[in-house]
Enzyme design. Structure first.
Site, short mmCIF file in Angstrom:
data_model
loop_
_atom_site.label_atom_id
_atom_site.label_comp_id
_atom_site.label_asym_id
_atom_site.label_seq_id
_atom_site.Cartn_x
_atom_site.Cartn_y
_atom_site.Cartn_z
N LYS A 34 -5.36 -7.65 8.82
CA LYS A 34 -5.51 -7.52 7.37
C LYS A 34 -5.30 -8.88 6.71
O LYS A 34 -4.30 -9.55 6.95
CB LYS A 34 -4.49 -6.51 6.81
CG LYS A 34 -4.66 -6.30 5.31
CD LYS A 34 -3.84 -5.11 4.83
CE LYS A 34 -2.43 -5.47 4.46
NZ LYS A 34 -2.29 -6.28 3.25
N ASP A 61 -8.03 -7.03 2.04
CA ASP A 61 -7.20 -6.25 1.10
C ASP A 61 -7.08 -7.03 -0.22
O ASP A 61 -6.06 -7.64 -0.50
CB ASP A 61 -5.82 -6.06 1.77
CG ASP A 61 -4.85 -5.25 0.93
OD1 ASP A 61 -5.28 -4.55 -0.01
OD2 ASP A 61 -3.64 -5.33 1.22
N LYS A 63 -8.14 -5.54 -3.32
CA LYS A 63 -7.90 -4.56 -4.39
C LYS A 63 -8.62 -4.91 -5.70
O LYS A 63 -7.99 -5.13 -6.73
CB LYS A 63 -6.39 -4.41 -4.66
CG LYS A 63 -5.57 -3.96 -3.46
CD LYS A 63 -4.12 -3.68 -3.85
CE LYS A 63 -3.27 -3.26 -2.69
NZ LYS A 63 -2.93 -4.36 -1.75
N ASP A 66 -11.89 -4.25 -12.07
CA ASP A 66 -12.50 -4.95 -13.20
C ASP A 66 -13.62 -4.06 -13.74
O ASP A 66 -13.75 -2.91 -13.31
CB ASP A 66 -13.03 -6.32 -12.72
CG ASP A 66 -13.01 -7.37 -13.84
OD1 ASP A 66 -13.45 -7.04 -14.96
OD2 ASP A 66 -12.57 -8.50 -13.59
N THR A 125 2.35 2.01 -4.64
CA THR A 125 3.63 2.64 -4.28
C THR A 125 4.82 1.92 -4.91
O THR A 125 5.92 2.44 -4.93
CB THR A 125 3.81 2.66 -2.75
OG1 THR A 125 3.54 1.35 -2.25
CG2 THR A 125 2.89 3.66 -2.10
N ARG A 216 5.45 -7.42 9.08
CA ARG A 216 6.61 -8.17 9.53
C ARG A 216 7.28 -7.70 10.82
O ARG A 216 7.74 -8.56 11.60
CB ARG A 216 7.63 -8.25 8.38
CG ARG A 216 7.14 -9.16 7.26
CD ARG A 216 7.83 -8.92 5.97
NE ARG A 216 7.49 -7.61 5.39
CZ ARG A 216 7.98 -7.15 4.25
NH1 ARG A 216 8.84 -7.87 3.57
NH2 ARG A 216 7.60 -5.97 3.79
O1 C5P Z 1 5.27 -6.48 6.53
P1 C5P Z 1 4.87 -5.07 6.16
O2 C5P Z 1 4.69 -4.18 7.37
O3 C5P Z 1 5.75 -4.46 5.10
O4 C5P Z 1 3.42 -5.27 5.54
C1 C5P Z 1 2.68 -4.21 5.02
C2 C5P Z 1 1.42 -4.70 4.41
O5 C5P Z 1 0.78 -3.60 3.76
C3 C5P Z 1 1.60 -5.78 3.35
O6 C5P Z 1 0.47 -6.66 3.44
C4 C5P Z 1 1.59 -5.02 2.05
O7 C5P Z 1 1.06 -5.77 0.99
C5 C5P Z 1 0.66 -3.86 2.37
N1 C5P Z 1 0.90 -2.66 1.57
C6 C5P Z 1 2.12 -1.99 1.56
N2 C5P Z 1 2.30 -0.87 0.79
C7 C5P Z 1 1.31 -0.42 0.06
C8 C5P Z 1 0.08 -1.07 0.06
C9 C5P Z 1 -0.08 -2.19 0.84
O8 C5P Z 1 3.04 -2.39 2.24
N3 C5P Z 1 1.49 0.67 -0.64
#
Ligand code: C5P
Length: 237
Positions: A34, A61, A63, A66, A125, A216
């Site tokens: 992503k 990603d 999003k 507009d 979220t 992460r």
């Molecule tokens: O590091 P982590 O596993 O938290 O990363 C999750 C990824 O998914 C990040 O790029 C975050 O921006 C994205 N994301 C999220 N929750 C959402 C939508 C997108 O964590 N509701």
């Protein structure tokens, strides 16, 4: 689909070198990355091609949100980069989503490429009930999520990005033929970071997610490839 095709690793870094180094470390165990706003804004559109050169697919990603004409033009522009998935905000409205879906299908046919799947982001979220009230979205947020998912489907989109807390209800309401991509996933052995309503990879898949997004716990692990393999194991149900 094999589990390896259902894991999307978020490359949330600020340089091409860091992104490519991570993709190269992971590419034997991960087939889908992503690219979010940070990496895209840091490196520009060519980062999509650079990641694809590792042999992996890209979820872009960005999003989009507009007026319909602007989103249509941006959607056509990213279609040329050939991501497997990109997304836009359902709160941009039915017309915006429908016109983007049509324009992307036309552009993909013109270029004779695989049409990228287009996902809707429903309600972020990060917005709790109080924050939603402040911006005029009253009522129950789960109802809003389901309503917007239905609108996205009607507009011709392929699916939604959904939190683990919503995945099951969306799958039940929307049926099997609708993609659900679920971030906020944490294996039991990982720290939650700033994610609040988390689910394990197994629970997310069991609830109906087609893909899970994890950043992460893999990218900040001492051994990212080993962490990815452990997560793939947990995804098998
Ligand atoms: O590091 P982590 O596993 O938290 O990363 C999750 C990824 O998914 C990040 O790029 C975050 O921006 C994205 N994301 C999220 N929750 C959402 C939508 C997108 O964590 N509701």
């Amino acid at each position: 689909m094999n589990v390896i095709d259902r894991l999307i690793v978020a490359l949330d870094v600020d340089s091409e070198d860091k992104a490519i180094a991570m993709a190269e470390r992971l590419k034997s165990d991960v087939k889908f990355f992503k690219i979010g706003l940070e990496l895209f804004s840091s490196c520009g559109p060519q980062i999509v091609g650079r990641i694809k050169e590792t042999g992996c697919g890209v979820f872009l990603d960005l999003k989009f949100h507009d007026i319909p004409t602007t989103v249509v033009k941006a959607a056509v522009a990213v279609t040329k980069l050939e991501p497997l998935i990109f997304n836009l905000h359902a709160l941009g409205g039915y017309d915006m989503m429908r016109r983007a879906a049509e324009a992307v299908a036309d552009e993909a046919a013109r270029l004779k490429i695989v049409k990228p799947k287009i996902l809707a982001v429903t309600i972020l979220t990060s917005l709790d009930e109080k924050a939603l009230k402040e911006i005029g979205v009253g009522g129950n947020s789960k109802e809003a999520v389901l309503r917007l998912a239905g609108l996205a489907k009607k507009a011709g989109l392929d699916g939604v990005v959904a939190s683990p807390a919503e995945t099951k209800a969306i799958r039940e309401k929307m049926g099997g033929d609708f993609l659900i991509v679920t971030p906020g996933v944490r294996p039991e052995w990982a720290v939650a970071n700033d994610q609040k309503r988390i689910a394990t990879p197994k629970a997310a898949i069991r609830d109906g997610a087609d893909y899970i997004v994890i950043g992460r716990p893999i990218t900040e692990s001492k051994n990212p490839a080993e962490a990815a393999r452990a997560i793939l194991k947990e995804m098998e149900i």
